[in-house]
Design an enzyme around this catalytic site. Structure first.
Site, PDB file in Angstrom:
ATOM      1  CG  ASP A  34       5.504  -2.177  13.567  1.00  0.00           C
ATOM      2  OD1 ASP A  34       5.143  -3.049  14.378  1.00  0.00           O
ATOM      3  OD2 ASP A  34       4.703  -1.368  13.055  1.00  0.00           O
TER       4      ASP A  34
ATOM      5  CG  ASP B 105      -0.183   0.011   2.530  1.00  0.00           C
ATOM      6  OD1 ASP B 105       1.031  -0.283   2.532  1.00  0.00           O
ATOM      7  OD2 ASP B 105      -0.805   0.293   3.574  1.00  0.00           O
TER       8      ASP B 105
END
Length: 524
Positions: free
Chosen positions: A367, A289
């Site tokens: 992350d 994306d």
């Protein structure tokens, strides 16, 4: 060194003369050749018969054979001496060239300033000594040394060593240059978004070379429509599929986070493919994306040498967490920063760092795990003033967290910056920290009210706003429009606790008090 090599050449010449003298003495001292017996020996007295029962024809043939053998032996020795002379001459020429170059370089460097990159003389490949023993099994008992020129593969190894030494010297000086031939693969992490087409279209549009920037699309989820979109690009990309599509066992309160577990599993598999199967030394990771800027590839190629040479860096990111329009300087597309916050969203990773992370890779939330002190180890990333990626994927496992409030407003760079032609050595920590702290703490200290609409503050900045606690940081960040969350005490886009951004056209540093030493991990 030159004097030592010169003595070796003289030694070789001496050996050449000595060997010829020995050869002449051997030939002169050899007894006269008479008739040959069965053993091939010679008896003094050419008029006497040797070995009754031997015919004259047999004696003549034996004599001819001995003469031919001696002639071949002499011819072989002369050829050896010819090669030796050529090798001695070659060595002499090489060392004369090296001596001349070193003398010329010594004269040139006297006029150079100490802060200029030192030139390095062109390397003449070193010539090594090896030994070859020449021995006659019956009559020659002496051994000789012959000089042999270094084989081509050894010369190539020495040239590689010279190049590595030169690179080490440049790294120590903080002088970095782009790596024109390094292959930088782009890993696209995909799942079930058919809009991956938008991401791939931009990557292929801006990619300057398919050979230097191979695109690998790693797909999870087994989504057929997405697989067809990826497959439609044919040989322009490489399509790989994560084979394990099973749900991951999680504790009951984490069932809603199943997607995060699958993402972490997919990242681990895909990165192992890039580094262990495709055997690349680095990679740039993007998700399905993300849309990239026109200078996306230029940006990473220019910064690769910095990442490779500075051990206090562990990633290059294309993303600025506070990169909203109005918070960045549109006239500073070339401006780059160090940041202690791992940004992700288009980032470069080295194989060596992956080898460090892979054995302890988390089961989920990879992350945030990267932002823990145990992984970061006081290392930083490089990030731009204006982002080189934007995200268009509101729908995903994060359910649009931050998207409507921040991410949709991130400004994508549209100006091509020729980073590979810029001197980026200012990003090396030794240089950067001195300049950065001077810029921050020499800026006038002001109150946030003075910066807001209707404030009495005059001037174009920069200005400094100071925080002293977790709560004061969050209040000031919200008032100034920047992201207020912290991970292990590190603010988004922060470096040494400082967040740099634009507010109402002026550069602002949201900073801790001067003398800051470390992050407080409880500020999360």
């Amino acid at each position: 060194m030159v004097r030592k090599k010169g003595s070796l050449i003289l030694c070789g010449a001496f050996l050449f003369v000595a060997w010829n003298a020995l050869l002449l003495l051997f030939l002169w001292g050899r007894p006269p050749i008479g008739r040959l017996g069965e053993g091939g020996g010679a008896e003094p007295g050419a008029g006497e018969e040797w070995g009754a029962g031997k015919s004259k024809v047999g004696g003549a043939n034996g004599l001819a054979g001995e003469v031919i053998r001696l002639a071949e032996e002499v011819e072989s020795e002369l050829e050896t001496q010819k090669k030796l002379l050529k090798q001695i001459q070659s060595h002499r020429e090489l060392w004369e060239q090296r001596k001349e170059l070193e003398k010329r370089e010594s004269e040139d460097t006297k006029d150079e300033k100490i802060d200029v990159e030192p030139k390095k003389p062109r390397q003449i490949p070193a010539v090594h000594l090896s030994h070859k023993v020449v021995e006659d099994a019956q009559t020659v008992t002496k051994k000789m040394q012959t000089l042999m020129v270094t084989p081509p593969q050894l010369v190539m190894k020495e040239q590689e060593t010279d190049q590595k030494n030169k690179q080490m010297m440049e790294d120590q000086l903080g002088l970095t240059t782009p790596s024109p031939q390094i292959i930088i693969p782009i890993l696209v992490i995909a799942c079930d978004r058919v809009t991956v087409k938008r991401s791939l279209d931009r990557l292929i549009q801006y990619r300057p070379s398919a050979e230097l920037y191979p695109i690998i699309v790693s797909q999870d989820c087994g989504h057929a429509d997405t697989a067809r979109v990826i497959g439609s690009y044919g040989s322009q990309i490489t399509h790989i599929s994560q084979p394990d599509l099973a749900d991951i066992p999680v504790r009951p309160d984490h069932r809603k986070f199943q997607g995060y577990y699958k993402i972490a599993r997919h990242y681990r598999w895909a990165l192992n493919q890039v580094f262990n199967v495709f055997a690349y030394s680095t990679v740039v990771i993007v998700e399905d994306d993300l849309e990239v800027a026109p200078d996306f590839f230029e940006y990473f190629r220019a910064l690769y040498p910095i990442l490779r040479s500075d051990p206090t860096l562990w990633c290059i990111s294309a993303w600025n967490d506070n990169g909203r329009d109005g918070l960045v300087d549109p006239g500073k597309a070339e401006l780059l920063y160090r940041t202690d916050f791992f940004p992700g969203l288009g980032w470069m990773l080295l194989k060596e760092v992956w080898a460090e992370l892979e054995p302890k890779w988390p089961k989920a939330f990879w992350d945030d795990w990267m932002r823990h002190p145990e992984q970061r180890k006081n290392r930083s990333c490089i990030r731009p003033e204006i982002s080189r990626t934007i995200t268009f994927g509101r729908k995903g496992v994060s359910l649009g967290q931050f998207f409507d409030q921040y991410l949709r407003y991130i400004k994508l760079n549209t100006e091509f910056v020729p980073f590979t032609k810029h001197d980026l050595s200012y990003l090396v920590r030794e240089k950067y920290d001195v300049s950065f702290e001077k810029d921050v703490y020499s800026a006038p200290l002001v109150k946030v009210e003075e910066l807001q609409h209707g404030g009495s503050l005059k001037g174009s900045g920069p200005f400094r706003v100071q925080y002293s606690s977790r709560d004061s940081f969050k209040v000031l960040a919200r008032n100034l429009g920047v992201m207020d969350d912290l991970k292990s005490g590190v603010p988004r886009a922060g470096y040494r606790g400082v967040v740099s951004f634009i507010s109402r056209g002026r550069r602002i540093y949201l900073a801790p008090p001067e003398g800051w030493t470390k992050y407080d991990v409880s500020w999360s």
